[in-house]
Design an enzyme around this catalytic site. Structure first.
Site, PDB file in Angstrom:
ATOM      1  N   HIS B 136       0.795  -1.232   0.000  1.00 13.86           N
ATOM      2  CA  HIS B 136       0.000   0.000   0.000  1.00 13.86           C
ATOM      3  C   HIS B 136       0.828   1.282   0.000  1.00 13.86           C
ATOM      4  O   HIS B 136       0.310   2.337   0.382  1.00 13.86           O
ATOM      5  CB  HIS B 136      -0.951   0.031   1.217  1.00 13.86           C
ATOM      6  CG  HIS B 136      -2.171  -0.840   1.060  1.00 13.86           C
ATOM      7  ND1 HIS B 136      -2.148  -2.201   1.243  1.00 13.86           N
ATOM      8  CD2 HIS B 136      -3.450  -0.535   0.740  1.00 13.86           C
ATOM      9  CE1 HIS B 136      -3.361  -2.700   1.054  1.00 13.86           C
ATOM     10  NE2 HIS B 136      -4.173  -1.722   0.733  1.00 13.86           N
ATOM     11  N   GLY B 187      -0.932  -2.573  -5.911  1.00 13.25           N
ATOM     12  CA  GLY B 187      -1.980  -3.552  -5.656  1.00 13.25           C
ATOM     13  C   GLY B 187      -3.316  -2.876  -5.437  1.00 13.25           C
ATOM     14  O   GLY B 187      -4.355  -3.376  -5.853  1.00 13.25           O
ATOM     15  N   HIS B 188      -3.285  -1.718  -4.801  1.00 12.23           N
ATOM     16  CA  HIS B 188      -4.511  -0.945  -4.586  1.00 12.23           C
ATOM     17  C   HIS B 188      -4.418   0.361  -5.368  1.00 12.23           C
ATOM     18  O   HIS B 188      -3.724   1.281  -4.966  1.00 12.23           O
ATOM     19  CB  HIS B 188      -4.698  -0.654  -3.100  1.00 12.23           C
ATOM     20  CG  HIS B 188      -6.085  -0.194  -2.747  1.00 12.23           C
ATOM     21  ND1 HIS B 188      -6.793   0.714  -3.508  1.00 12.23           N
ATOM     22  CD2 HIS B 188      -6.916  -0.533  -1.728  1.00 12.23           C
ATOM     23  CE1 HIS B 188      -7.977   0.918  -2.956  1.00 12.23           C
ATOM     24  NE2 HIS B 188      -8.087   0.162  -1.890  1.00 12.23           N
ATOM     25  N   HIS B 264     -11.999  -6.511  -5.913  1.00  7.99           N
ATOM     26  CA  HIS B 264     -12.251  -5.578  -4.819  1.00  7.99           C
ATOM     27  C   HIS B 264     -12.896  -4.310  -5.376  1.00  7.99           C
ATOM     28  O   HIS B 264     -12.322  -3.628  -6.224  1.00  7.99           O
ATOM     29  CB  HIS B 264     -10.900  -5.261  -4.171  1.00  7.99           C
ATOM     30  CG  HIS B 264     -10.971  -4.479  -2.910  1.00  7.99           C
ATOM     31  ND1 HIS B 264     -10.867  -3.116  -2.880  1.00  7.99           N
ATOM     32  CD2 HIS B 264     -11.133  -4.871  -1.614  1.00  7.99           C
ATOM     33  CE1 HIS B 264     -10.947  -2.701  -1.614  1.00  7.99           C
ATOM     34  NE2 HIS B 264     -11.114  -3.750  -0.832  1.00  7.99           N
ATOM     35  N   GLU B 316     -14.324  -8.413  -0.512  1.00  8.62           N
ATOM     36  CA  GLU B 316     -15.032  -7.113  -0.595  1.00  8.62           C
ATOM     37  C   GLU B 316     -15.231  -6.754  -2.056  1.00  8.62           C
ATOM     38  O   GLU B 316     -14.847  -5.681  -2.507  1.00  8.62           O
ATOM     39  CB  GLU B 316     -14.213  -6.053   0.144  1.00  8.62           C
ATOM     40  CG  GLU B 316     -13.897  -6.480   1.570  1.00  8.62           C
ATOM     41  CD  GLU B 316     -12.914  -5.572   2.314  1.00  8.62           C
ATOM     42  OE1 GLU B 316     -12.395  -4.639   1.681  1.00  8.62           O
ATOM     43  OE2 GLU B 316     -12.675  -5.807   3.502  1.00  8.62           O
ATOM     44  N   CYS B 334     -16.921   3.125   1.067  1.00  9.94           N
ATOM     45  CA  CYS B 334     -15.842   3.660   0.228  1.00  9.94           C
ATOM     46  C   CYS B 334     -16.049   3.332  -1.254  1.00  9.94           C
ATOM     47  O   CYS B 334     -15.648   4.098  -2.128  1.00  9.94           O
ATOM     48  CB  CYS B 334     -14.489   3.084   0.652  1.00  9.94           C
ATOM     49  SG  CYS B 334     -13.895   3.749   2.197  1.00  9.94           S
ATOM     50  N   CYS B 412     -10.991   3.340   6.738  1.00 10.53           N
ATOM     51  CA  CYS B 412     -11.087   3.990   5.433  1.00 10.53           C
ATOM     52  C   CYS B 412     -12.391   4.747   5.266  1.00 10.53           C
ATOM     53  O   CYS B 412     -12.408   5.871   4.772  1.00 10.53           O
ATOM     54  CB  CYS B 412     -10.920   2.968   4.314  1.00 10.53           C
ATOM     55  SG  CYS B 412     -12.003   1.548   4.435  1.00 10.53           S
ATOM     56  N   CYS B 413     -13.501   4.142   5.687  1.00  8.90           N
ATOM     57  CA  CYS B 413     -14.795   4.716   5.326  1.00  8.90           C
ATOM     58  C   CYS B 413     -15.123   6.049   5.995  1.00  8.90           C
ATOM     59  O   CYS B 413     -15.544   6.980   5.306  1.00  8.90           O
ATOM     60  CB  CYS B 413     -15.905   3.705   5.561  1.00  8.90           C
ATOM     61  SG  CYS B 413     -15.734   2.240   4.513  1.00  8.90           S
TER      62      CYS B 413
END
Lengths: 647, 647
Positions: B136, B187-188, B264, B316, B334, B412-413
């Site tokens: 990340h 990756g994200h 995801h 997710e 998110c 995160c949210c």
């Protein structure tokens, strides 16, 4: 307790010959046992290696290497031996017996001096009994004992029995309430019911007492498991289960206080089976009442109509009352075996047919659905509704397989199905002093000794295709008086019984028709049950089945398959006001009674590509074909549904 | 591309004053930002520690200690700074600005000499860029860049912008197709869209090129991730994800070949947002077409009616077409933010109102459902149907919380919801040369410069309670000619438009009503949309919604709650032939428009205890009350359902 417990009729005295069951029984003898023998010997190309026999060779010193497979890998050979024993009880088979004897020799040599027997702990040298939570030593011991008892009863050979007695003697020195002994109990119940079996065959009360100790100690506060090193150091054999609550293995409260079926479904029903055994042996009315409470909780609130249990995959467990999702459930084949075991025990104590009804439901539906008609492919998980495209793409359903698998890493279900099929006779009949009970309507011939003398019974039937069952009776001598108890399944409103063609008014008590008279050779009892197709609804507290129906015939649940009815089964609507047609299909799975249904389907050719719109879809009339649930998924992958929308 | 991209109107030029949105906007300024500041500073009693600011102090050397929290813990301060920036853009707030400046000082000091910035890797000393799959670093960099750009635009201060430019400059030396550089990608996804933002504010094309490199390289064969040490050594930061397929992070095939939304959900829509940005910047029609294909796949086959995405908890993630379970879905808050971002970008390129419709759906339903009316409790997971007893007992639903949580481990949210609410103005208006677009009907006042001159717009509305929207126009000078484009929501059949009380026939193009004329001060446009309650059905290919309806009003989805309607909502049947009554409830959640419905419920007092029986349950007529989905779960725990059975 009303005067003692019924006993099963010796498997050696039962010959099954039944149009419905023959194909399954034959599978065990001719396919499953030889195939599973090859599997545990790592001789099947393309199948995952079992390492089961190999582990024993290493434990004996015959071979060098590490233990491979699960900590409870030994149980594969135990369950195979138990199934082989039941098969041998019915019919000697020198080749099978030689294989079994060779395995038993190996097991005997793998036993430690002090009686301990477990290849995982022997080979790895890990500390015995240090991880009762997940080490599965007692679970494995239980399966060894069950196998040894079965093998002794089938063959009269006592070598294996001596091995497990030595093991059990050793366990009696290790576990118990006395100071210096371990005050623990197994994470996975199984040894308890096995020890009762061992007690019954050996009459050694210490085995019964050890079983009782394990049951009584379970769930005592503080919980034994919380003080084990594996928990304290968070060093789990199965790390994925580290978050599990204690109810997972029924140790969340003292067992005597448990009133709902909780946790891992297989563990639960194995435990409850042992509780029923102990309730009988100790004539413990309170324990029996608790067994009834737990059984009622399962059957009235937590069981699928197919006789399966375990509403969730994570934990393979019970969840809560009326929570019975049809597509994300676990419904493990082994749990159904355990439910049949528990129910059969409860019948044998109470003589109440409601228990046998559930045995029948479990066997005719989920047990058989677990096995493919080739005898080599198995389901662990038995959903009541599958859409393969979704089950394969949505990981919520990743435990659901869309076709039966050859052999799984954890191989509990295939041998469990095999041993149950091989011992089917145990579920068909029971007897006590001067009464013989007919529980299942499986074509067969038995001989048994009642207090009035020897009796032969010949049961002929095309059940459940047809509802008439004939029993031909051959007493030892004409005029011999005894009682025949025939179960009247609860689904059948009427039950006409006649003897030698003459209608008889008989006493119905707790689901059994009792007929006491002086019998003569050739007397024929005929009973006719109503096995016509019927639509069944679910309690609307089960949200997943609201507005839906299930089609049944006798004990059998029917389902729709894509092979017969196309896709989108979830939107098909059945018209339950039209009686289903009996449609025997010769070509289907060796001949199967199917149902022709009328209803409506959505005209998908007129459904647009919009996801959300204001119009209702239009329906067209159509006919549908339902097949027995136990036969599903024998024609390739496709949708399947049990609970259908009702008009 | 039809002539350039619309731009958002500077947040500094928008003042929102809306009866529906005020309470949420105020929450951000007065509750969420101060509260989240305390949270990231570990000053909230009873909340899980964030360690976010503390990690920066350790990275600077101000404090000794280990890194704590997630590898991407830095993003919490980044998202907070971004939300704070949007808030400051609207209204200066010295206390907030001082807090933000202090955080920025700390961030600047935590930056390495070469520009690298990440507390996890700096503190632990682990090798940079060694685990693009799950480390990340680039994701965290992306949030830093977004925050810095927002802060610069809001305050004009460039310290933070310099920090991220230095970081981006460094990244440009590390990643790229040139030899010696890393040929990997995150990756994200997230840094891609952030780099485009940084390019737009700095005009440095190398940032745009790096974003393009990341996007173009994604999914190339052999997949970059498979050669990372973490995969080769099976040494995962998140071991629970080790079995994930490459589609989890959209690297399963070259990005250009991807035509369905996979994996995801948050990663997917962040990536697609960047693709839309690049399609515009490079005027790449092919890439735009692919964005349309992906967007259509989501909106036509994989999106909940509440504007949420992600049908499965495990991963997710997206699953497959028409798989939209209502109770086991993930539907992360998110992901809804990301869907709004992607859709808004697509509108800005295409001027097509179908995209704005989805922005509106996402914001009015799932975004707001994610936050409690106290501003301190949040949902990550947004189911469309909940039975608390089952969600809490069946581990299939263990991701579903039955009440909003104070603050989660992975935070995160909450800040994502905050930054979206704080930048709501960006979604309300857009402009290009001489046209101003009204996308959402949120009471507000804007000033913007068109090619014809300065314009002020005052939007007043009680939308979505009422369907009439008034725009008062103040041009720089009377007679100034420009175009106003007003979105006509696709749910509204009619749309009556008048100027100064006189009906106008206007041109409708791709969901926008265009009105070009010479304006004078005080001109009033009035549009009336049909926001009466309506019942919406789902495509019957979605098995979970067959035979059901959803009640909507304008963009808002309604639901039944146990608080108003009792238990067993899943069996209640709505009579859609009776028009729902508008029932404004002053007492509910500060005043809410509710719906009175007629229908039938099962008479549970007459339902027996049998699980399976042949009788159908009996129904009684009753009335029901529906409330907006975004307001659910503000009155304690209870059942909730969006898709109701239809008579």
């Amino acid at each position: 307790m009303d005067g003692g417990k019924l006993t099963t009729v010796d498997l050696k005295s039962i010959i099954i010959n039944d149009p419905f069951w023959n194909r399954y029984i034959d599978l065990v003898d001719y396919v499953i046992l030889p195939f599973q023998w090859e599997l545990i010997n790592d001789q099947v190309e393309g199948a995952e290696k079992s390492y089961c026999i190999r582990n024993f060779r290493i434990a004996c010193g015959d071979e060098k290497g590490d233990h491979k497979g699960m900590v409870f890998q030994d149980t594969d050979v135990a369950k195979w031996l138990e199934a082989a024993a039941y098969s041998l009880a019915k019919k000697r088979n020198p080749k099978l017996e030689a294989a079994a004897d060779s395995a038993i020799d190996l097991i005997a040599r793998a036993q430690c001096e002090d009686g301990y027997l477990n290849t995982y702990y022997t080979i790895t040298g890990e500390k015995r009994w240090s991880d009762l939570l997940e080490g599965h030593e007692l679970y494995t011991a239980g399966h060894m004992i069950e196998a040894a008892v079965a093998y002794y009863e089938a063959t009269g050979k006592n070598k294996f029995l001596h091995v497990v007695c030595k093991f059990a003697d050793y366990m009696c020195t290790v576990f118990g309430k006395e100071e210096g002994k371990i005050h623990g109990y197994p994470g996975h119940p199984e040894v308890e019911l096995a020890l009762v079996k061992l007690y019954r065959v050996t009459k050694m009360t210490k085995y019964l007492e050890l079983a009782d100790f394990f049951v009584q100690t379970r769930g005592e506060r503080p919980c034994y498991f919380l003080n084990e090193d594996c928990v304290k150091n968070q060093n789990f054999i199965f790390p994925e289960f580290k978050d599990f609550d204690l109810d997972y293995n029924q140790s969340h409260m003292p067992l005597k206080e448990q009133e709902t079926a909780e946790g891992h479904a297989v563990r639960a029903v194995y435990l409850y089976s042992a509780m029923a055994d102990l309730a009988y042996e100790y004539q413990d009315q309170e324990l029996l009442k608790q067994c009834e409470t737990l059984w009622n909780n399962i059957v009235e609130k937590r069981m699928y109509i197919t006789g399966s249990i375990g509403s969730a995959s994570y934990g393979e467990r019970f969840t809560t009352d009326y929570d019975l999702p049809n597509n994300s459930n676990y419904s493990e084949s082994c749990a159904t075996v355990g439910l049949a075991m528990f129910s059969n025990r409860m019948f044998q104590i109470t003589r109440d047919g409601k228990y046998t009804d559930i045995v029948e439901k479990a066997l005719y539906n989920t047990l058989l659905a677990g096995i493919a008609l080739d005898g080599k492919h198995f389901f662990y998980v038995n959903p009541l509704e599958v859409v393969p495209e979704i089950a394969e793409k949505n990981p919520t359903y990743r435990h659901v397989k869309t076709t039966r698998q050859l052999w799984f890493g954890v191989a509990c279900c295939p041998p469990n199905i095999a041993r149950t099929l091989a011992s089917l006779g145990n579920y068909v009949y029971a007897s006590e002093q001067n009464t013989v009970y007919v529980n299942l309507f499986v074509g067969s011939r038995i001989e048994t000794d009642l207090s009035s003398g020897h009796v032969e019974l010949l049961l002929s039937s095309d059940y459940p295709v047809k509802g008439d069952v004939t029993l031909e009776i051959t007493p030892e001598m004409d005029g011999q008086e005894f009682t025949v108890g025939i179960r009247k399944p609860s689904y059948s409103g009427k039950a006409e019984l006649s003897v030698n063609g003459i209608k008889e008014a008989v006493c119905l008590e707790k689901g059994y028709l009792y007929l006491t008279r002086k019998w003569k050779a050739g007397d024929k009892i005929t009973v006719v049950f109503d096995v016509s197709f019927r639509f069944v609804r679910c309690n609307p507290r089960v949200r997943d089945n609201i507005g839906k129906v299930c089609l049944m015939k006798g004990p059998m649940v029917y389902c729709l398959e894509e092979a017969d009815n196309g896709k989108y089964l979830a939107s098909d609507i059945m018209d339950s006001s039209v009686p289903p047609k009996e449609e025997f299909d010769e070509s289907l799975l060796g001949g199967t009674m199917c149902a022709g249904l009328e209803g409506m389907r959505i005209d998908y050719s007129r459904v647009g590509d919009t996801l959300y719109e204001e119009e209702r879809p239009s329906y067209i009339k159509d006919t549908f074909k339902a097949i027995p649930y136990c036969c599903w998924n024998n024609r390739g992958k496709g949708e399947m549904i049990v609970w259908m929308r009702e008009k």
